[in-house]
Scaffold this motif. Sequence first.
Motif, PDB file in Angstrom:
ATOM      1  N   LYS A  42      -8.794   7.937 -13.520  1.00  0.00           N
ATOM      2  CA  LYS A  42      -8.366   7.643 -12.152  1.00  0.00           C
ATOM      3  C   LYS A  42      -9.180   6.534 -11.513  1.00  0.00           C
ATOM      4  O   LYS A  42      -9.106   6.337 -10.301  1.00  0.00           O
ATOM      5  N   LYS A  69      -4.192  -0.164  -9.303  1.00  0.00           N
ATOM      6  CA  LYS A  69      -3.517   0.170 -10.558  1.00  0.00           C
ATOM      7  C   LYS A  69      -2.412  -0.829 -10.893  1.00  0.00           C
ATOM      8  O   LYS A  69      -1.984  -0.920 -12.052  1.00  0.00           O
ATOM      9  N   LYS A 126      -8.077   4.167  -8.496  1.00  0.00           N
ATOM     10  CA  LYS A 126      -6.924   3.305  -8.757  1.00  0.00           C
ATOM     11  C   LYS A 126      -5.971   3.236  -7.572  1.00  0.00           C
ATOM     12  O   LYS A 126      -5.244   2.260  -7.422  1.00  0.00           O
ATOM     13  N   ASP A 127      -5.967   4.281  -6.753  1.00  0.00           N
ATOM     14  CA  ASP A 127      -5.073   4.289  -5.595  1.00  0.00           C
ATOM     15  C   ASP A 127      -5.601   3.450  -4.440  1.00  0.00           C
ATOM     16  O   ASP A 127      -4.870   3.238  -3.458  1.00  0.00           O
ATOM     17  N   CYS A 128      -6.851   2.993  -4.519  1.00  0.00           N
ATOM     18  CA  CYS A 128      -7.388   2.114  -3.485  1.00  0.00           C
ATOM     19  C   CYS A 128      -6.732   0.738  -3.581  1.00  0.00           C
ATOM     20  O   CYS A 128      -6.229   0.343  -4.632  1.00  0.00           O
ATOM     21  N   ARG A 168       0.824  -1.211   0.000  1.00  0.00           N
ATOM     22  CA  ARG A 168       0.000   0.000   0.000  1.00  0.00           C
ATOM     23  C   ARG A 168       0.858   1.261   0.000  1.00  0.00           C
ATOM     24  O   ARG A 168       0.429   2.306  -0.503  1.00  0.00           O
ATOM     25  N   PRO A 227      -2.174  -1.834  -4.635  1.00  0.00           N
ATOM     26  CA  PRO A 227      -3.089  -0.844  -5.220  1.00  0.00           C
ATOM     27  C   PRO A 227      -3.741  -1.410  -6.480  1.00  0.00           C
ATOM     28  O   PRO A 227      -3.148  -2.237  -7.192  1.00  0.00           O
ATOM     29  N   GLU A 287       4.233   2.261 -13.108  1.00  0.00           N
ATOM     30  CA  GLU A 287       2.794   2.391 -13.022  1.00  0.00           C
ATOM     31  C   GLU A 287       2.170   2.913 -14.305  1.00  0.00           C
ATOM     32  O   GLU A 287       0.960   2.926 -14.446  1.00  0.00           O
ATOM     33  N   PRO A 321      -8.128   5.752  -0.615  1.00  0.00           N
ATOM     34  CA  PRO A 321      -6.717   5.352  -0.730  1.00  0.00           C
ATOM     35  C   PRO A 321      -6.065   5.025   0.610  1.00  0.00           C
ATOM     36  O   PRO A 321      -5.199   4.147   0.675  1.00  0.00           O
TER      37      PRO A 321
END
Length: 404
Positions: free
Chosen positions: A288, A249, A304-306, A196, A247, A215, A264
């Motif tokens: 995103k 992504k 995507k940051d989750c 994370r 994440p 990424e 996130p």
Amino acid sequence: MLSSVRGSVLRSCLSTLKKPSSSSSTALSSLPGTSAVSRTSFLPPPARTYVTAIWKNTKNSEIAEAYSRTENIFKTYKPVTPGLRHLRRPLSPHLYKGRPVRLLTIPKRKKGGRNADGHITVRHRGGGHKQRIRTLDFKRMAAGVHDVVRIEYDPGRSAHIALLCNRATTAEGLEKWSYIIATEGMRAGDQVQSFRQGIPEGFIPGFELPKETLEEEGASNEGASSSHSLALGILRSMTLKPGNVLPLKLIPPGTVINSVTLKPEGPALLVRSAGTFAQVVSHEDNGKYTHVRLQSGEVRKVLKDCAATVGKVSNPLWKNRSLGKAGRRRWLGWRPSVRGVAMNACDHPHGGGRGKSKSNKHPVSIWGWGTKGTRTRKPGPKGPKNSNKMVVRERPRGKEKRSS
């Protein structure tokens, strides 16, 4: 004439059946300590060619395989009492039989479904055995390798939980020990990691690329794209393991995930029940959001940051268990539910009258709204059409659900 022929043929057949063959007689004579009388007792009985005997000796292989498979999956009991006759539990020999870590538990205070005024706000709750709540780490922000010490039972949820030990020498207390939701196939001795905070530097040997390059979807020139794809492939092979947190992504489409976060830095909120899983559908180009298909069939957008955990939640056979008796459900803290037609008219819309009849009314709940799938929400800004703009496709209902 015919009778004499039949008699001779029958006598010859009987004589051949009584006389043992030479190979069998020699094999019997070679056995030590066998007399002539005992040798005759070793002779096999005459072969029976009755159809009923053949049917009795044959068994359906498919039924035998099904029974053996059921015995290997579920644990059943000898019906010495009526409550054990239908009791069926999933076999979990890998579960730890001892007590949980006391530091990671708190006592559960039960209210029986009552609010501060003493009114019942949640029906069918009350009683049950005393329990302790296991405090789970739904964020998993600590980086580094964690060892799975054991898999435990949690009375507060349907899934199993795993006890983790942080390898960091500076970790102590709650930083060293933690509980997480166990993924399917996780066992004691496994290793899990959380990414994370991002991919640590030097994680991929020989590839010192910046995190932004890993990424991105593509690179500018051909040389960079080939090195980028190679690094991305190595990264996925090292990180996409059941129990690891990544994440969204960095998770390729089609991957099975669970414990999905909606912020996130927030905790896991979605897909935490036993046997459930979600699936990454696609990543938006120059966007995103990531499209995730949930267990209900709904496809929704998640940042995507989750983060999410790779794999499927453990204990998938939990839904196929059978409690066996009503008392076992009371031990779990569930009180009985009463049918509406058995109530009085003042207690339920189906109550009152003579016999088991709801008086030609549409089936409704105790609060009066349709209980057979009637949609009561109005369309519009507060309705299903625009109630959640993150939903790409609603869950299937009615005919669409039956056809799928």
